[in-house]
Design a protein around this motif. Structure first.
Motif, PDB file in Angstrom:
ATOM      1  N   UNK A   1       0.921  -1.315   0.125  1.00 10.79           N
ATOM      2  CA  UNK A   1      -0.066   0.117   0.007  1.00 10.79           C
ATOM      3  C   UNK A   1       1.022   1.400   0.020  1.00 10.79           C
ATOM      4  N   UNK A   2       1.994   1.219   0.826  1.00  9.53           N
ATOM      5  CA  UNK A   2       2.826   2.323   0.766  1.00  9.53           C
ATOM      6  C   UNK A   2       3.527   2.649  -0.392  1.00  9.53           C
ATOM      7  N   UNK A   3       3.939   1.772  -1.192  1.00 15.30           N
ATOM      8  CA  UNK A   3       4.530   2.045  -2.396  1.00 15.30           C
ATOM      9  C   UNK A   3       3.414   2.193  -3.531  1.00 15.30           C
ATOM     10  N   UNK A   4       2.228   1.692  -3.425  1.00 12.68           N
ATOM     11  CA  UNK A   4       1.295   2.109  -4.450  1.00 12.68           C
ATOM     12  C   UNK A   4       0.676   3.583  -4.048  1.00 12.68           C
ATOM     13  N   UNK A   5       0.750   4.041  -3.058  1.00 16.12           N
ATOM     14  CA  UNK A   5       0.588   5.464  -2.450  1.00 16.12           C
ATOM     15  C   UNK A   5       1.376   6.117  -3.087  1.00 16.12           C
ATOM     16  N   UNK A   6       2.686   5.778  -3.489  1.00 14.90           N
ATOM     17  CA  UNK A   6       3.665   6.668  -4.039  1.00 14.90           C
ATOM     18  C   UNK A   6       3.648   6.508  -5.576  1.00 14.90           C
ATOM     19  N   UNK A   7       2.658   5.820  -6.024  1.00 15.56           N
ATOM     20  CA  UNK A   7       2.736   6.077  -7.623  1.00 15.56           C
ATOM     21  C   UNK A   7       3.130   4.660  -8.187  1.00 15.56           C
ATOM     22  N   UNK A   8       3.466   3.821  -7.454  1.00 17.50           N
ATOM     23  CA  UNK A   8       4.083   2.364  -8.033  1.00 17.50           C
ATOM     24  C   UNK A   8       2.964   1.425  -8.480  1.00 17.50           C
ATOM     25  N   UNK A   9       2.933   1.049  -9.676  1.00 16.98           N
ATOM     26  CA  UNK A   9       1.608  -0.109  -9.855  1.00 16.98           C
ATOM     27  C   UNK A   9       2.506  -1.477  -9.233  1.00 16.98           C
ATOM     28  N   UNK A  10       1.510  -2.409  -9.355  1.00 18.71           N
ATOM     29  CA  UNK A  10       2.054  -3.546  -8.622  1.00 18.71           C
ATOM     30  C   UNK A  10       3.443  -4.334  -9.002  1.00 18.71           C
TER      31      UNK A  10
ATOM     32  N   UNK B   1     -13.862   6.928  -7.194  1.00 20.42           N
ATOM     33  CA  UNK B   1     -14.019   6.003  -6.300  1.00 20.42           C
ATOM     34  C   UNK B   1     -13.468   4.706  -6.361  1.00 20.42           C
ATOM     35  N   UNK B   2     -13.493   4.247  -7.940  1.00 23.69           N
ATOM     36  CA  UNK B   2     -13.043   2.942  -8.148  1.00 23.69           C
ATOM     37  C   UNK B   2     -11.842   2.793  -8.848  1.00 23.69           C
ATOM     38  N   UNK B   3     -11.084   4.026  -8.636  1.00 27.03           N
ATOM     39  CA  UNK B   3      -9.614   3.836  -9.181  1.00 27.03           C
ATOM     40  C   UNK B   3      -8.731   3.351  -8.271  1.00 27.03           C
ATOM     41  N   UNK B   4      -7.621   2.604  -8.857  1.00 17.33           N
ATOM     42  CA  UNK B   4      -6.566   1.909  -7.873  1.00 17.33           C
ATOM     43  C   UNK B   4      -5.740   2.982  -7.146  1.00 17.33           C
ATOM     44  N   UNK B   5      -5.037   2.494  -6.024  1.00 11.67           N
ATOM     45  CA  UNK B   5      -4.155   3.328  -5.378  1.00 11.67           C
ATOM     46  C   UNK B   5      -3.338   4.011  -5.941  1.00 11.67           C
ATOM     47  N   UNK B   6      -2.350   3.421  -6.885  1.00 11.36           N
ATOM     48  CA  UNK B   6      -1.371   3.999  -7.666  1.00 11.36           C
ATOM     49  C   UNK B   6      -1.963   4.970  -8.686  1.00 11.36           C
ATOM     50  N   UNK B   7      -2.988   4.762  -9.258  1.00  7.54           N
ATOM     51  CA  UNK B   7      -3.390   5.764  -9.991  1.00  7.54           C
ATOM     52  C   UNK B   7      -4.081   7.190  -9.480  1.00  7.54           C
ATOM     53  N   UNK B   8      -4.554   6.899  -8.242  1.00  8.94           N
ATOM     54  CA  UNK B   8      -4.877   8.043  -7.426  1.00  8.94           C
ATOM     55  C   UNK B   8      -3.524   9.104  -7.080  1.00  8.94           C
ATOM     56  N   UNK B   9      -2.623   8.032  -6.783  1.00  5.11           N
ATOM     57  CA  UNK B   9      -1.335   8.881  -6.441  1.00  5.11           C
ATOM     58  C   UNK B   9      -0.543   9.722  -7.731  1.00  5.11           C
TER      59      UNK B   9
END
Ligand SMILES: Nc1ncnc2c1ncn2[C@@H]1O[C@H](COP(=O)(O)OP(=O)(O)OP(=O)(O)O)[C@@H](O)[C@H]1O
Ligand SMILES: [Mg+2]
Lengths: 483, 256
Positions: free
Chosen positions: A434-443, B70-78
């Motif tokens: 979650x931390x990494x994706x919150x910083x813009x990285x995809x899976x 609302x339906x976007x993924x975490x990295x897309x919002x970031x």
């Protein structure tokens, strides 16, 4: 340079399937399927070997007939029909040539697809490369420069003819033909591999490298590598491997022997990327390898570093026999299994000399429905006074359908020696993802970062050019394994 | 157009309904403070805006620059410019701060069709931004948050914020665990980054932070809803009278 590679890295992570899975249309020459004394003679004759070599092979073959497939590893696969395998396949126009213009253009294309065009290698990296396609060594670059220093780096088939004294003295001296089922088989039918001799006091000025590739269908690849580091010498040796995608399983049973004399040091690095089979476990390479180094002289050192991402089944234990006093053995390993891959790998450190030291760092990463086992033996014999071993075996799990297992065996024959063993098992945590994706990285980007961080201690041991390749491979092998 | 619009948001985890119809509107250039008792749902709100999948959204929606995310993924919002400074930043073994930031910065740039930063520009940016929050250079080669003190972790969050320059920054209790000096440094950092195009949502328990970063609006979140909103004086009033005052007040308003 670093930047360029890292961009490529990201680009390549976005394509998930096995990237090296092409076959090349090179005319192949085969020995008939199956194995008997005539095939052994055929191989030896094809290679124009001296008599001693044929005798050696036949002895190994006859011993092999008395042996059974070992079954103790934690791997599961249907019994192999050894009569249904081709034991010899070679590109037909055998390119033992001096100029690249004369090399089969299809073969050159293969190298380009692998990203290791010989030309490039020559110009950019200063790495001497021996490339083995199926069983035949195609080209050894930089031979001349090395020769001037007295370094011998050539295909095994050439060494047998040009340096029979060295071959007679050392071949089978670390891994005897009778050592185990696959070593015996290899001794009987090996068709090529690399030979390397570093003379006294010479520090080999470039990385020596072999690139193995299986191409023909239903072939077994049995390379034989022999490295001898004479007193006070140093060499760093790299080995990389790929194979095309095929539905049927291919057999790979190599043997690597290393001898380090007094004050000599050998670093052996492998990036193993044989075809792992598809998502449902179909196809893939059976990788049954015997690798062993002998620290013959005082203060000698042998260091194994391996990044194992490929093969449907991997079964290998690069080992060190620490015979010389104060000698050092090291084993650094990252083994990744995904989908239906199985790996049983680890190391064996046998302490014989006094004050010998060994270090084992093993990082297993399991994803999908794969099984990943560490199996190690630290054996400290009675006379190995003040021997030391440190072992660390970490397992990382991705998802909940995979397995990680650790089988550390320890035998201590005297009271002055100390053995330390640490083991951990962890999961890739949701919080970190979650931390990494919150910083813009995809899976895929996040995974790559996390995995490379986890394996850093081992990756750092690889030579620069290889480290980048290895990071890339780790990421590709684990693509799509979360969520 | 508002930057962030949360409309009647309801979110639950397992069988716990945590957000119960929450409304919030944030415009560019604004600073909002959200206060409220422990367990009222502040971190949940931040996580849900960031897109954490553990929560089920069972009502309402989230708009970012007018677009329903609302339906976007975490990295897309970031990648669109939403940043969350975590209440409890995690440690990532073996991954250096520099490497982490490089992956982050370049992932976001890639998503926007921009070239990755050159090593030179990246290092220059790191140097500039770490100076802003007075983080020592040696931090950059250390593993992300590993062995960092509580205060260092929070500072690192603000460093990352500075590196990424998001449009919307959600700061979840960034002030907790900071000593007075660190609080000043972090606040100065945020004030430097403030401009008419971005917005900040500060989740905090302490009015003290709001002396340094002066908010345009203060909201009280209780039991999964915003129960009271006001100007910066509201924080002072809360400090004096406690949350019960607001809760009672809210009930009065509802029954009236
Ligand atoms: N995984 C979970 N399972 C069940 N309940 C949860 C879970 N995560 C959070 N909660 C509950 O949701 C409620 C809101 O939690 P949240 O962390 O959002 O509160 P908060 O307002 O940030 O509190 P604090 O001021 O203590 O940080 C709490 O009652 C908490 O126990
Ligand atoms: Mg909270």
């Amino acid at each position: 340079m670093t930047d360029f590679n890292e961009d490529k890295l990201i680009e390549e992570v976005t394509t998930s399937d096995y990237k090296y899975g092409f076959t090349t249309d090179i005319e192949q020459e085969f020995a008939p399927k199956g194995l008997n004394e005539d095939i052994v003679r055929f191989i030896s004759a094809k290679k124009e070997e001296p008599e001693f070599m044929l005798e050696w092979r036949l002895k190994a073959y006859r011993h092999w007939l008395t042996m059974k497939d070992p079954m103790w590893a934690k791997v599961d696969f249907p019994k192999i029909d050894y009569q249904d395998v081709y034991y010899y396949a070679a590109p037909k126009k055998k390119p033992q040539l001096d100029s690249l213009d004369e090399v089969d253009p299809e073969l050159l294309k293969t190298f380009e697809k692998l990203g290791i065009s010989i030309d490039e290698q020559k110009r950019l990296t200063g790495v001497a490369v021996d490339i083995v396609v199926d069983s035949v060594s195609v080209k050894t670059t930089f031979q001349k420069q090395l020769k001037e220093m007295g370094v011998i780096f050539c295909p095994m088939s050439e060494a047998v003819k040009e340096h029979p004294e060295l071959v007679k003295q050392y071949l089978g001296s670390v891994v005897p033909t009778t050592d185990n089922f696959y070593a015996a088989l290899n001794s009987a039918v090996f068709s090529d591999g690399s030979f390397c001799y570093i003379p006294k006091g010479v520090r080999c000025p470039m990385e020596l490298s072999t690139y193995f590739r299986m191409n023909a269908a239903l072939t077994g690849q049995f390379e034989r590598t022999l490295i001898i580091a004479d007193e006070g010498s140093y060499v760093s040796y790299l080995e990389g491997c790929t194979a095309p995608m095929r539905d049927e399983n291919q057999l790979h049973a190599a043997v690597v022997e290393i001898v380090a004399h007094k004050d000599a040091e050998v670093k052996y690095s492998t990036v193993q990327n044989w075809y792992p089979g598809d998502k449902n476990g179909k196809g893939g390479v059976y990788n049954f390898v015997t690798k062993r180094g002998l620290c013959e002289g005082e203060n000698s050192k042998i260091s194994w570093t391996q990044v194992e991402t490929g093969s449907s089944i991997t079964w290998k234990y690069p080992s060190c026999v620490l015979k010389g006093d104060n000698s050092i053995g090291e084993f650094y390993s990252v083994a990744v299994t995904n989908n239906f891959q199985q790996a049983d790998t680890g190391s064996k450190m046998t302490h014989i000399g006094k004050n010998t030291r060994s270090r084992i760092i093993s990082k297993g990463i399991s994803a999908g429905r794969s099984e990943n086992s560490y199996r190690g033996l630290v054996n400290i014999t009675k006379n190995a006074k003040n021997a030391r071993n440190f072992s660390e075996c970490d397992s990382l799990l991705i998802g909940d359908k995979c397995g990680a297992h650790t089988f550390p065996y320890i035998e201590i024959g005297n009271s002055s020696s100390v053995v330390e063993h640490e083991a951990t098992t962890s999961k890739v945590s949701e919080d970190i993802l979650f931390y990494c994706s919150q910083r813009g990285m995809d899976e895929a980007q996040a995974m790559e970062l996390i995995i490379n961080g986890y394996a850093k201690e081992v990756l750092n041991k690889l030579p620069m050019e290889f480290a980048v390749e290895a990071q890339k491979l780790l990421a590709i092998s684990l693509e799509g394994s979360v969520g | 157009m508002s930057l962030l619009k949360v409309e009647n948001l309801q979110a639950k985890i397992e069988d716990n309904q945590i957000l119960k119809g929450l409304n919030l509107e944030v415009n560019p250039g604004e600073v909002h403070a959200i206060m409220g008792p422990n367990g009222s749902g502040k971190s949940t709100l931040a996580s849900v805006i960031a897109g954490r999948e553990d929560y089920e959204i069972n009502g309402g929606r989230i708009l970012f620059e007018g677009e329903d995310i609302t339906d976007l993924e975490v990295h897309e919002r970031a990648q669109k410019g939403i940043f969350l400074a975590f209440q409890y930043p995690v440690e990532i073994p073996g991954v250096s701060n520099a490497n982490f930031m490089k992956s982050s910065v370049n992932a976001i740039r890639e998503a926007r069709g921009e070239e990755p930063l050159s090593a030179k520009d990246f290092l220059a940016r790191m140097r500039e931004k770490s100076a802003l929050v007075e983080i020592d250079k040696s931090f950059m080669s250390r593993a992300v948050n590993e062995g960092f003190s509580g205060g260092e972790k929070k500072r690192n969050e603000i460093f990352q914020l500075a590196m990424l320059e998001p449009k919307l920054a959600l700061l979840d209790e960034t002030d907790s665990g900071l000593d007075i000096d660190a609080l000043k440094i972090v606040s100065q950092g945020v004030n430097t980054l403030r401009n008419e195009n971005n917005a900040f949502v500060l989740i905090t328990h302490y009015q003290r932070l709001l002396n340094y970063i002066v908010p345009d609006f203060v909201h009280v979140l209780a039991d999964g809803k915003i129960v009271k909103s006001g100007g910066k004086e509201l924080a002072l009033e809360l400090e004096e009278k406690g949350y019960d005052w607001v809760k009672d007040h809210a009930i009065e308003e509802q029954t009236a």
